[in-house]
Motif scaffolding. Structure first.
Motif: not given
Ligand SMILES: Cc1ncc(COP(=O)(O)O)c(C=O)c1O
Length: 393
Positions: A389-390, A392
């Protein structure tokens, strides 16, 4: 019911999976999900056989137990429908050493040996480190699974090609090669007089979801029976690889004697005192444990596959038909192989095998070992999700 949920601390046991993390991943702060042994307790019937032997206070030079070969033959005959004879069996101290011995016995310096990458990386080492020429017949990915490229194989064979090392079932892709594929391979090897060394260490781990059963390569034709060196072992399926208890199976008498002479000349004297006992206990008492373990592993595979599909669709697992290794295609994360490995190790704190060590076709891949309590995999998936998720992507 056996308990595969138990978390067992493997620190302070010189366990490779933990002790080599700093060197390979640059950190010890990592969940180690790489080396292909299981984090499940080695089954009690194996541990008990060893403990019982330890009741005797002398660990002297010891012969194989008289039942070792009988029990091994029966297990293989029953599980793989192979009508092998007891005299075909021999003990080898480990399958990877067995591969190296076969190369040394049956080929000469400069001869060509074919392997089918991406594949278990010691296959490359045993060829190259013994001064033989490595020839790669790369597998093709078709509909989410590997298949053999027979046209490429025929093109790669030359008058120097002597031997092919087959990974049956396949690591890291988990393919259970079917009879048709193996027969076609046997026909090509027969046409060009190529000896086949078939590493069948994963044979006893065909998963419940697989439609195919394991097929012993030596059993696909009369030619294959006479031109194959097969290696099998209870070590992987019963989680006791540290005991080193494997066997060679060679139907062809001339090849068998040649192999035996090599072992004798090298003073390779067979197994340690516990290897035979453990193998015998595993084959005598292991069927229920084996089935329950495979059911548990299947659930772990399904869990990871579902989790990735729902939460991290950029990572696509190849669904294995056998064994406890998941081959993850991470190309949609958009990272080069080294970067990918570093990302998993240093951002997600997960230690997986780097795909490129398995040779051509391993780029953008990682190999995940799912033979651990499911709670460990849940933690691993959460760590992976937050680091992806970090990004993107
Ligand atoms: C295909 C294959 N062959 C051999 C081995 C190791 O065999 P051994 O420990 O008996 O040398 C492994 C272990 O992962 C494997 O996957």
């Amino acid at each position: 019911m056996y308990n595969f949920d138990e978390i067992i601390d493997r620190h302070n046991t010189n366990c490779i999976k933990i002790e080599r993390c700093q060197e390979l991943f640059g950190t010890r702060d990592i969940l180690p999900l790489w080396v292909a042994d299981m984090d499940f307790r080695t089954p009690d019937f194996v541990l008990d056989a060893i403990k019982q032997r330890l009741e005797h206070p002398i660990l002297g030079y010891t012969l194989p137990s008289p039942d070792f070969a009988t029990v091994t033959r029966q297990w293989i005959a029953t599980h793989h429908d192979w009508n092998l004879r007891q005299e075909w069996l021999g003990f080898v101290p480990g399958i990877v050493p067995g591969l190296a011995f076969a190369i040394q016995t049956f080929t000469h310096a400069g001869d060509e040996v074919i392997v089918q990458p991406p594949v278990y990386y010691p296959f490359f080492n045993v060829v190259k480190n013994n001064g033989r020429t490595l020839v790669c017949n790369q597998l093709i990915e078709n509909d989410g699974k590997y298949v053999m490229d027979f046209e490429d194989l025929e093109q790669k064979i030359s008058d120097k090609t002597r031997l092919l090392i087959l990974c049956n079932p396949h690591n890291p892709g988990g393919r259970v090669w079917n009879r048709d594929e193996l027969q076609r391979l046997a026909q090509i090897c027969e046409k060009h007089n190529i000896l086949v060394v078939s590493d069948e260490i994963h044979a006893d781990m065909v998963l419940p979801s697989s439609r195919d059963r394991h097929t012993v390569f030596a059993d696909v034709s009369a030619w294959a029976e006479q031109n194959t060196i097969t290696f099998m072992s209870p070590s992987k399926v019963f989680n006791m690889p540290g005991l080193i208890s494997s066997c060679s199976i060679i139907a062809n008498e001339q090849l068998r004697l040649q192999f035996q002479r090599f072992l004798e000349a090298s003073e390779i004297q067979g197994g340690n005192i516990f290897a035979y006992l453990a193998a015998e206990a595993a084959y005598n008492h292991g069927e229920t444990w084996r089935c329950e373990m495979l059911n548990y592993v299947q659930k772990n595979i399904d869990y990871v596959a579902d989790f990735l599909k729902t939460n991290i669709p950029q990572i696509v697992p190849m669904l294995p038909q056998a064994s406890f290794l998941l081959w993850l295609d991470c190309r949609k994360l958009g990272m080069e192989s080294d970067e990918l490995h570093r990302f998993f190790a240093l951002k997600a704190h997960l230690g997986l095998n780097k795909g490129t060590i398995f040779g051509a076709g391993g780029e953008y891949h990682l190999r995940l070992n799912v033979a651990c309590p499911q709670s460990v995999l849940q933690t691993a998936m959460q760590q992976l999700l937050s680091s992806v998720r970090s990004l993107n992507v």
